[in-house]
Design a protein around this motif. Structure first.
Motif, mmCIF file in Angstrom:
data_model
loop_
_atom_site.group_PDB
_atom_site.id
_atom_site.type_symbol
_atom_site.label_atom_id
_atom_site.label_comp_id
_atom_site.label_asym_id
_atom_site.label_seq_id
_atom_site.Cartn_x
_atom_site.Cartn_y
_atom_site.Cartn_z
ATOM 1 N N ALA A 272 0.822 -1.209 0.000
ATOM 2 C CA ALA A 272 0.000 0.000 0.000
ATOM 3 C C ALA A 272 0.858 1.261 0.000
ATOM 4 C CB ALA A 272 -0.931 -0.004 1.213
ATOM 5 N N GLY A 273 2.024 1.206 0.656
ATOM 6 C CA GLY A 273 2.921 2.362 0.662
ATOM 7 C C GLY A 273 3.454 2.690 -0.720
ATOM 8 N N VAL A 274 3.760 1.643 -1.501
ATOM 9 C CA VAL A 274 4.177 1.878 -2.889
ATOM 10 C C VAL A 274 3.035 2.514 -3.668
ATOM 11 C CG1 VAL A 274 4.945 0.782 -5.019
ATOM 12 C CG2 VAL A 274 5.831 -0.014 -2.815
ATOM 13 N N GLY A 275 1.813 2.038 -3.432
ATOM 14 C CA GLY A 275 0.654 2.625 -4.081
ATOM 15 C C GLY A 275 0.416 4.058 -3.667
ATOM 16 N N ALA A 276 0.793 4.418 -2.432
ATOM 17 C CA ALA A 276 0.646 5.803 -1.988
ATOM 18 C C ALA A 276 1.523 6.733 -2.807
ATOM 19 C CB ALA A 276 0.998 5.909 -0.502
ATOM 20 N N MET A 277 2.752 6.316 -3.095
ATOM 21 C CA MET A 277 3.624 7.139 -3.932
ATOM 22 C C MET A 277 3.096 7.233 -5.351
ATOM 23 S SD MET A 277 7.484 6.149 -2.640
ATOM 24 C CE MET A 277 7.301 4.371 -2.941
ATOM 25 N N ALA A 278 2.538 6.127 -5.862
ATOM 26 C CA ALA A 278 1.977 6.155 -7.210
ATOM 27 C C ALA A 278 0.740 7.042 -7.268
ATOM 28 C CB ALA A 278 1.627 4.734 -7.656
ATOM 29 N N THR A 279 -0.039 7.051 -6.202
ATOM 30 C CA THR A 279 -1.247 7.875 -6.175
ATOM 31 C C THR A 279 -0.915 9.356 -6.277
ATOM 32 O OG1 THR A 279 -2.456 6.222 -4.869
ATOM 33 C CG2 THR A 279 -3.268 8.480 -4.802
ATOM 34 N N VAL A 280 0.034 9.822 -5.472
ATOM 35 C CA VAL A 280 0.392 11.249 -5.519
ATOM 36 C C VAL A 280 1.257 11.561 -6.725
ATOM 37 C CG1 VAL A 280 0.215 11.491 -3.022
ATOM 38 C CG2 VAL A 280 2.411 10.908 -4.029
ATOM 39 N N GLY A 281 1.846 10.527 -7.347
ATOM 40 C CA GLY A 281 2.649 10.761 -8.540
ATOM 41 C C GLY A 281 1.831 11.289 -9.703
ATOM 42 N N PHE A 282 0.513 11.016 -9.693
ATOM 43 C CA PHE A 282 -0.366 11.574 -10.723
ATOM 44 C C PHE A 282 -0.695 13.052 -10.478
ATOM 45 C CE2 PHE A 282 -1.477 7.041 -11.439
ATOM 46 C CZ PHE A 282 -1.265 7.003 -12.802
ATOM 47 N N GLU A 283 -0.295 13.558 -9.314
ATOM 48 C CA GLU A 283 -0.528 14.952 -8.946
ATOM 49 C C GLU A 283 -2.007 15.324 -9.065
ATOM 50 O OE1 GLU A 283 2.060 17.438 -11.210
ATOM 51 O OE2 GLU A 283 3.880 16.568 -10.360
ATOM 52 N N PRO A 284 -2.882 14.615 -8.326
ATOM 53 C CA PRO A 284 -4.317 14.900 -8.427
ATOM 54 C C PRO A 284 -4.684 16.203 -7.718
ATOM 55 C CG PRO A 284 -3.917 13.286 -6.715
ATOM 56 C CD PRO A 284 -2.585 13.533 -7.365
#
Length: 343
Positions: free
Chosen positions: A140-152
């Motif tokens: 989930a932590g890796v997914g957290a970085m990917a989530t903010v990587g889209f700069e929503p």
């Protein structure tokens, strides 16, 4: 290759060739390489080190590999769903539209939260259950970085609620198949699921009512606890992760080693993995504080999970150390390995 061998190879049905490729280790190795490279790009963007586009590229790679992994783990078509996630991510990044970027971020958050739960395996003892919770939160932590990587472009509470709602819905749909449907719940499973639903609803409702209508005295008292924890411990654990998500996941993998209905309990594990995937979405919280918040929630949640496991063993008549050892040795309900399809 000789002409005869070439003709023989050409007669092999396409379905068989695809099956032979899927049975090899090449897809798994390629997935690992892509996931590691995508994670490395996200870490570099978080530090930050390197060009600005590393965050977007890392998010695309992780969203694609995680979508493919979730499809493969649940008996779907990993190439189809991985390609679909890649196309959606590329369209969002190249369009530079806030709506599309936010949608891609929410989808990545929900897919990662469900994958983190599906990635676990049954645990015969508490230490194994703690290991599974740790693995789920790392994913989930890796997914957290990917989530903010889209700069929503987000409104924090709404973003977290939508991500949690999608993740819980996806987990329940999959668990309905893995847990043998509603008739596989049994009386104990029905009670546990009902308690989990009540705790989830009460936690979300109480937090929202407190935020909107709470008395100033009560709000100030609670905020003083949060402030003290942030100043002295560096962070404050997320309540829904601590009270529900981690205990449910720990108890769920414990139950899965004994009864199939444990999958229904694991579904509430997204209450831990989903808040973790959105932990970095708040710009007012540093990466260190977000990480400590997840770690504190994991530690306290595991204590609650240990109490649930001990209570379950006590109620089933395994109170002594020798009895618990015999029960743990007999807990051999088979499940596919971590990297094999569950269905």
């Amino acid at each position: 290759m000789s002409r005869a061998a070439s003709r023989t190879s050409s007669r092999v049905p396409l379905e068989q060739r695809i099956g032979d490729f899927g049975a090899s280790r090449a897809p798994l190795v390629a997935w690992w390489v892509a996931a590691v490279l995508g994670t490395a790009a996200l870490v570099a963007a978080t530090v930050p080190v390197g060009p600005d586009w590393l965050g977007s590229i890392g998010s695309l790679v992780v969203a694609t590999t995680f979508s493919a992994a979730l499809a493969a783990r649940t008996g779907g078509r990993p190439f189809v769903f991985g390609a679909l996630a890649l196309v959606i991510g590329v369209l969002a990044v190249t369009s530079d539209q806030d709506v599309l970027l936010t949608g891609a971020a929410v989808c990545t958050s929900a897919v990662t939260a469900v994958l983190a739960v599906m990635f676990t395996v049954p645990a015969t003892g508490f230490l194994a259950a703690a290991r599974e919770c740790l693995i789920a939160l790392v994913v989930a932590g890796v997914g957290a970085m990917a989530t903010v990587g889209f700069e929503p472009a987000i409104q924090k509470e709404r973003f977290e609620y939508v991500g949690l709602g999608f993740a819980l819905l996806g987990a329940l749909v999959l668990v309905h198949r893995l847990g043998a449907g509603f008739h596989g719940l049994g009386r104990r499973g029905l009670v546990v699921v009902a308690i989990g639903g009540v705790i989830l609803a009460a936690t979300l409702l109480y937090a929202e009512l407190l935020r909107r209508y709470g008395s100033s005295g009560l709000v100030d008292e609670l905020l003083s606890w949060v402030t003290w924890s942030r100043e002295n411990l560096g962070a404050f654990p997320r309540p829904i992760e601590t009270v529900l998500g981690v205990p449910a996941l720990a108890y769920g993998v414990h139950m899965r080693a004994r009864r199939r209905q444990g999958w229904w309990v694991c579904a509430f594990g997204v209450a831990a993995t989903s808040p973790t995937t959105t932990a970095l979405a708040n710009p007012a919280v540093s990466v260190t504080e977000a990480t400590l918040s997840v770690v504190y929630g994991l530690v306290i949640g595991l204590l609650l999970g240990w109490l649930l496991i001990r209570l379950d063993l006590a109620l089933t008549g395994n109170g002594g150390r020798r009895s618990r050892g015999a029960e743990r040795a007999a807990a051999v309900r088979p499940e596919p390995s971590r990297f094999a399809p569950l269905l």
